[in-house]
Design an enzyme around this catalytic site. Structure first.
Site, PDB file in Angstrom:
ATOM      1  N   LYS A 129     -41.412  53.967 -31.144  1.00 54.61           N
ATOM      2  CA  LYS A 129     -41.341  53.140 -32.350  1.00 54.61           C
ATOM      3  C   LYS A 129     -40.236  53.613 -33.287  1.00 54.61           C
ATOM      4  CE  LYS A 129     -42.925  53.707 -36.224  1.00 54.61           C
ATOM      5  NZ  LYS A 129     -43.656  54.085 -37.446  1.00 54.61           N
ATOM      6  N   ASP A 185     -45.605  48.890 -34.666  1.00 52.83           N
ATOM      7  CA  ASP A 185     -46.493  49.847 -35.326  1.00 52.83           C
ATOM      8  C   ASP A 185     -47.899  49.259 -35.381  1.00 52.83           C
ATOM      9  OD1 ASP A 185     -46.388  47.876 -37.250  1.00 52.83           O
ATOM     10  OD2 ASP A 185     -45.729  49.183 -38.880  1.00 52.83           O
TER      11      ASP A 185
END
Length: 210
Positions: A120, A138
């Site tokens: 991420k 996320d």
């Protein structure tokens, strides 16, 4: 999910959030990388309060790699997992200074090789810092993926990333990431989502809308 439905969702999100953008404060890619790393399990608002002092005291990778652990920790102690993140900041600053001559790499594999940098974080740095099409997922985007039917309840974060990429045009990935994140942060919250007047109600699988 199909591409028409996905485009309709995206268009409605643009109506709600006309100018989607990153809410972290930064002035270069090193600062962005540090801020994104700090943002795990912490609000962007809190990260911005912490990084103001952090970047003032340690503006370059060389400065940060030479910081004392206790002093660096005292600056970021308000964020979640602060001790682990302190170690990661010291480690990635050292690698960026010694291996990359103070320049944050844009390559995904090089980014995820840095201490504390996962999929991420690397994707955010690519998308926000380098404008390279990427789709960071996320907790907000993972929730959105399930609520809007990009994935089912049993699928993973990686499944969500692949599904977003499949049904959203590549040139829209960066904006779409911000749109879903901001919508999840302020509207379609994990608890007490603002469902009553939501423009996306017909697309949502949330039990309140069935």
């Amino acid at each position: 999910m199909n591409k028409t439905k996905s485009l309709n969702i995206l268009n409605l999100l643009y109506e709600i959030i006309p100018s989607p953008k990153c809410e972290l404060d930064y002035s270069n890619n090193f600062e962005l990388l540090c801020a994104v790393l700090l943002s795990a399990q912490t609000t962007d608002k809190r990260v911005n309060l912490v990084t103001k002092e952090l970047f003032n005291k340690y503006p370059t990778p060389k400065d940060m790699m030479n910081a004392q652990f206790d002093h660096l920790y005292s600056i970021i102690s308000q964020v979640g997992l602060a001790k682990t993140k302190t170690q990661h900041l010291l480690g990635l600053a050292k690698v960026i200074h010694e291996k990359y001559n103070d320049i944050v790499p844009s390559d995904f594999e090089e980014l995820i090789s840095l201490p504390g940098v996962g999929r991420k974080t690397a994707s955010v740095v690519q998308a926000v810092g380098f404008k390279i099409p990427a789709f960071p997922v996320d907790t907000h985007l993972y929730r959105m993926a399930k609520r809007f039917g990009y994935i089912n309840e049993n699928q993973t974060v990686l499944d969500a990333e692949y599904s977003f990429k499949k049904y959203i045009p590549k040139e829209k990935w960066i904006d779409a990431h911000h749109l879903f994140l901001l919508f999840g942060r302020y509207n379609c919250k994990a608890k007490n989502p603002l469902c009553d007047n939501c423009k996306l109600k017909t697309y949502c699988k949330n039990k309140r809308n069935l």
